[in-house]
Write a protein that holds these residues in place. Structure first.
Motif, mmCIF file in Angstrom:
data_model
loop_
_atom_site.group_PDB
_atom_site.id
_atom_site.type_symbol
_atom_site.label_atom_id
_atom_site.label_comp_id
_atom_site.label_asym_id
_atom_site.label_seq_id
_atom_site.Cartn_x
_atom_site.Cartn_y
_atom_site.Cartn_z
ATOM 1 N N VAL A 253 -3.064 4.457 -2.419
ATOM 2 C CA VAL A 253 -2.601 3.422 -3.345
ATOM 3 C C VAL A 253 -1.213 2.935 -2.937
ATOM 4 C CG1 VAL A 253 -2.075 2.870 -5.749
ATOM 5 C CG2 VAL A 253 -3.957 4.421 -5.219
ATOM 6 N N ASN A 254 -0.349 3.846 -2.530
ATOM 7 C CA ASN A 254 1.010 3.474 -2.151
ATOM 8 C C ASN A 254 1.052 2.526 -0.957
ATOM 9 O OD1 ASN A 254 1.490 6.465 -3.414
ATOM 10 N ND2 ASN A 254 3.269 5.150 -3.735
ATOM 11 N N VAL A 255 0.088 2.647 -0.053
ATOM 12 C CA VAL A 255 0.083 1.785 1.124
ATOM 13 C C VAL A 255 -0.105 0.323 0.742
ATOM 14 C CG1 VAL A 255 -2.400 1.896 1.572
ATOM 15 C CG2 VAL A 255 -0.817 1.619 3.481
ATOM 16 N N LEU A 256 -0.686 0.077 -0.433
ATOM 17 C CA LEU A 256 -0.920 -1.297 -0.877
ATOM 18 C C LEU A 256 0.356 -1.966 -1.369
ATOM 19 C CD1 LEU A 256 -4.218 -0.587 -2.830
ATOM 20 C CD2 LEU A 256 -4.025 -1.633 -0.576
ATOM 21 N N LYS A 257 1.398 -1.175 -1.645
ATOM 22 C CA LYS A 257 2.655 -1.756 -2.114
ATOM 23 C C LYS A 257 3.305 -2.646 -1.067
ATOM 24 C CE LYS A 257 4.167 1.567 -5.599
ATOM 25 N NZ LYS A 257 5.268 2.452 -6.035
ATOM 26 N N THR A 258 2.962 -2.436 0.197
ATOM 27 C CA THR A 258 3.579 -3.228 1.269
ATOM 28 C C THR A 258 2.948 -4.610 1.404
ATOM 29 O OG1 THR A 258 2.035 -2.314 2.904
ATOM 30 C CG2 THR A 258 4.099 -1.116 2.520
ATOM 31 N N MET A 259 1.819 -4.831 0.760
ATOM 32 C CA MET A 259 1.126 -6.115 0.859
ATOM 33 C C MET A 259 1.602 -7.042 -0.247
ATOM 34 S SD MET A 259 -2.730 -4.702 1.566
ATOM 35 C CE MET A 259 -2.982 -3.234 2.577
ATOM 36 N N GLU A 260 1.963 -8.231 0.113
ATOM 37 C CA GLU A 260 2.482 -9.195 -0.859
ATOM 38 C C GLU A 260 1.762 -10.530 -0.718
ATOM 39 O OE1 GLU A 260 6.652 -9.555 -0.373
ATOM 40 O OE2 GLU A 260 7.098 -7.488 -0.965
ATOM 41 N N PHE A 261 1.466 -11.119 -1.881
ATOM 42 C CA PHE A 261 0.886 -12.453 -1.920
ATOM 43 C C PHE A 261 1.682 -13.291 -2.910
ATOM 44 C CE2 PHE A 261 -2.539 -9.617 -0.640
ATOM 45 C CZ PHE A 261 -3.097 -10.296 0.432
ATOM 46 N N ARG A 262 1.649 -14.582 -2.733
ATOM 47 C CA ARG A 262 2.398 -15.468 -3.618
ATOM 48 C C ARG A 262 1.841 -15.480 -5.035
ATOM 49 N NH1 ARG A 262 3.362 -20.898 0.149
ATOM 50 N NH2 ARG A 262 4.648 -19.860 1.769
ATOM 51 N N PHE A 263 0.561 -15.252 -5.153
ATOM 52 C CA PHE A 263 -0.080 -15.364 -6.468
ATOM 53 C C PHE A 263 -0.168 -14.021 -7.189
ATOM 54 C CE2 PHE A 263 -3.225 -14.927 -3.126
ATOM 55 C CZ PHE A 263 -3.990 -13.864 -3.563
ATOM 56 N N ILE A 264 0.259 -12.910 -6.565
ATOM 57 C CA ILE A 264 0.225 -11.616 -7.226
ATOM 58 C C ILE A 264 1.366 -10.757 -6.702
ATOM 59 C CG2 ILE A 264 -1.371 -10.615 -5.533
ATOM 60 C CD1 ILE A 264 -2.626 -9.060 -7.863
ATOM 61 N N GLU A 265 2.017 -10.063 -7.628
ATOM 62 C CA GLU A 265 3.198 -9.280 -7.255
ATOM 63 C C GLU A 265 2.846 -7.839 -6.903
ATOM 64 O OE1 GLU A 265 7.576 -8.041 -9.102
ATOM 65 O OE2 GLU A 265 6.224 -9.369 -10.192
ATOM 66 N N ARG A 266 2.038 -7.187 -7.706
ATOM 67 C CA ARG A 266 1.702 -5.777 -7.470
ATOM 68 C C ARG A 266 0.203 -5.651 -7.203
ATOM 69 N NH1 ARG A 266 4.032 -1.659 -11.700
ATOM 70 N NH2 ARG A 266 3.259 -0.287 -10.044
ATOM 71 N N LEU A 267 -0.149 -5.716 -5.934
ATOM 72 C CA LEU A 267 -1.547 -5.669 -5.542
ATOM 73 C C LEU A 267 -2.171 -4.314 -5.845
ATOM 74 C CD1 LEU A 267 -3.862 -7.193 -4.109
ATOM 75 C CD2 LEU A 267 -3.049 -6.213 -1.959
ATOM 76 N N ILE A 269 -1.957 -2.516 -8.408
ATOM 77 C CA ILE A 269 -2.476 -2.440 -9.768
ATOM 78 C C ILE A 269 -3.910 -2.976 -9.820
ATOM 79 C CG2 ILE A 269 -2.162 -3.221 -12.135
ATOM 80 C CD1 ILE A 269 -0.086 -1.214 -11.168
ATOM 81 N N VAL A 270 -4.152 -4.063 -9.099
ATOM 82 C CA VAL A 270 -5.496 -4.624 -9.034
ATOM 83 C C VAL A 270 -6.444 -3.632 -8.362
ATOM 84 C CG1 VAL A 270 -6.918 -6.512 -8.161
ATOM 85 C CG2 VAL A 270 -4.587 -6.967 -8.974
ATOM 86 N N PHE A 271 -5.978 -3.039 -7.271
ATOM 87 C CA PHE A 271 -6.808 -2.086 -6.550
ATOM 88 C C PHE A 271 -7.105 -0.858 -7.398
ATOM 89 C CE2 PHE A 271 -6.492 -4.497 -2.778
ATOM 90 C CZ PHE A 271 -7.370 -3.931 -1.846
ATOM 91 N N PHE A 274 -10.002 -1.296 -9.669
ATOM 92 C CA PHE A 274 -11.291 -1.132 -9.001
ATOM 93 C C PHE A 274 -11.531 0.322 -8.616
ATOM 94 C CE2 PHE A 274 -10.827 -5.703 -8.591
ATOM 95 C CZ PHE A 274 -12.134 -6.152 -8.735
ATOM 96 N N PHE A 275 -10.449 1.048 -8.306
ATOM 97 C CA PHE A 275 -10.589 2.477 -8.026
ATOM 98 C C PHE A 275 -11.174 3.210 -9.239
ATOM 99 C CE2 PHE A 275 -7.263 2.410 -4.503
ATOM 100 C CZ PHE A 275 -8.193 2.697 -3.520
ATOM 101 N N ILE A 276 -10.754 2.805 -10.433
ATOM 102 C CA ILE A 276 -11.276 3.434 -11.651
ATOM 103 C C ILE A 276 -12.776 3.176 -11.778
ATOM 104 C CG2 ILE A 276 -11.155 3.443 -14.167
ATOM 105 C CD1 ILE A 276 -8.840 4.825 -12.764
ATOM 106 N N MET A 277 -13.226 1.993 -11.380
ATOM 107 C CA MET A 277 -14.660 1.705 -11.398
ATOM 108 C C MET A 277 -15.397 2.630 -10.435
ATOM 109 S SD MET A 277 -14.907 -2.444 -11.603
ATOM 110 C CE MET A 277 -16.681 -2.328 -11.664
ATOM 111 N N ILE A 278 -14.794 2.862 -9.264
ATOM 112 C CA ILE A 278 -15.418 3.761 -8.286
ATOM 113 C C ILE A 278 -15.462 5.184 -8.823
ATOM 114 C CG2 ILE A 278 -15.199 4.737 -5.971
ATOM 115 C CD1 ILE A 278 -13.914 2.104 -5.095
ATOM 116 N N ILE A 279 -14.364 5.629 -9.427
ATOM 117 C CA ILE A 279 -14.314 6.982 -9.978
ATOM 118 C C ILE A 279 -15.290 7.135 -11.137
ATOM 119 C CG2 ILE A 279 -12.803 8.687 -11.087
ATOM 120 C CD1 ILE A 279 -10.459 7.476 -9.578
#
Length: 367
Positions: A253-267, A269-271, A274-279
């Motif tokens: 999960v921490n590795v996703l903090k390095t990814m940034e998009f203009r339309f979303i700040e904390r990617l 959280i979105v992931f 979906f992880f909760i759906m998998i679990i």
């Protein structure tokens, strides 16, 4: 007439049910656990764990072929008597109940830690318990469809991890066997735990429509789990240095903090959503299989009333038990060791017993 034909599942549902149970919380923490024991060679331990899990899985299928229209309890009732089957049903119900209880509480802690830190455990558990009941009351066929749906709607997630490879260093993976073979063998332990879930085939087998493909299906389920674990583990290893990865509880999960998009700040959280759906594909079959085991003892087909009581006890328990990460770590350790016996040792013992029983029976008939 087949006893469980009214709620049968397809081969794809069988595969995704087993793979969903296996993924669980290992998807979030396994890269750190492997790095602590074997560094960047942890991925090799995954291959060994896959081989051991596959051998045990095929043994389960081989045993269940002796009584294809029944579950583990029906097989034990046939070979060892009614009370042995009932004792096995009680132990299996306790195993899957504890399994699902631990996983869902762990999911609550993850959500509170990353998304909703001020939300009480009771509220979080109610929010998860309501949809869990609505899905589990539909039976194993509905859970199989749900597991298949979750797989398809989360199929895009691995591709986002490829974005982190822009800042990765593949030299971290070299050389192989940095500290010899011993650390890799030590790292096999968490991989054995991570592949647990295939033991559900003891109960899923009679529901499978195409039983002639049961062996191929369980191999595909294990291989699918292996690919997911390998992808996440290798991505985390090449992104973080061998020392840095051990500083994060959930590096995937921490590795996703390095990814940034203009339309979303904390990617992340979105992931995590979906992880909760998998679990959820881990605790939902566990809840159903626990209730199913108890119903088998009393010969009841309708599991909904018992499921309601189970969910009420589940939610009410957090008023007396205050779950923490350390406490659930201890529960997971206990659950994993029970799973090692149930999944990795018991199939061989059962196969040996059934083989000897049939051989002695044939010898008596021959004389």
């Amino acid at each position: 007439m087949k006893k469980y034909a009214f709620n049968d599942i397809t081969l794809m549902q069988y595969i995704f049910l087993i793979a969903g149970i296996q993924l669980g919380v290992g998807l979030l923490q396994l890269p750190r656990e492997l790095a602590e024991l074997a560094g960047t060679d942890g991925w090799i331990a995954l291959l060994i764990g896959f081989a051991l899990a596959t051998c045990s899985s095929l043994t389960i299928v081989a045993v269940m072929k002796r009584h294809p229209d029944g579950t583990l309890f029906d097989l034990l009732k046939r070979y060892a008597g009614k009370w042995t089957g009932r004792a096995a049903a009680v132990l299996t119900a306790m195993y899957f109940a504890f399994f699902s209880y631990t996983i869902i509480l762990r999911a609550v802690l993850f959500v509170r830690s990353w998304i909703l830190p001020k939300t009480p455990n009771f509220v979080m558990l109610v929010l998860l318990a309501i949809p869990s009941y609505l899905l589990a009351r539909g039976g194993i066929r509905i859970l199989g469809r749900y597991a298949e749906l979750v797989f398809y709607i989360t199929l895009w997630m691995p591709f986002f991890y490829l974005l982190s490879l822009k800042e990765s260093n593949w030299l971290y993976m070299l050389p192989l066997f940095k500290e010899g073979l011993q650390p890799i063998l030590l790292a096999v332990k968490p991989t054995l735990f991570a592949f647990l879930g295939f033991e559900a085939a003891f109960l899923l087998y009679p529901f499978l429509k195409s039983k002639q493909y049961a062996s191929q299906g369980i191999i595909v389920a294990n291989a699918l789990t292996l690919l997911v674990y390998l992808h996440v583990t290798v991505t985390c290893n090449v992104f973080y240095s061998p020392d840095t990865i051990t500083h994060f509880n959930e590096p995937s999960v921490n590795v996703l903090k390095t990814m940034e998009f203009r339309f979303i700040e904390r990617l992340e959280i979105v992931f995590l959503s979906f992880f909760i759906m998998i679990i959820s594909t881990t605790w939902l079959p566990g809840i159903y299989l626990s209730v199913f085991s108890i119903n088998w003892i009393f010969g009841k087909a309708d599991h909904r009333k018992l499921l309601q009581w189970f969910m009420l006890l589940l939610v009410g328990s957090v008023l007396f038990v205050k779950p923490t990460f350390n406490k659930t770590d201890q529960w997971i350790e206990i659950m994993n060791w029970n799973g090692v016996f149930f999944g990795y040792l018991f199939p061989y013992l059962l196969w040996l017993y059934v083989w000897l029983h049939d051989r002695l029976l044939r010898r008596r008939r021959g004389t």
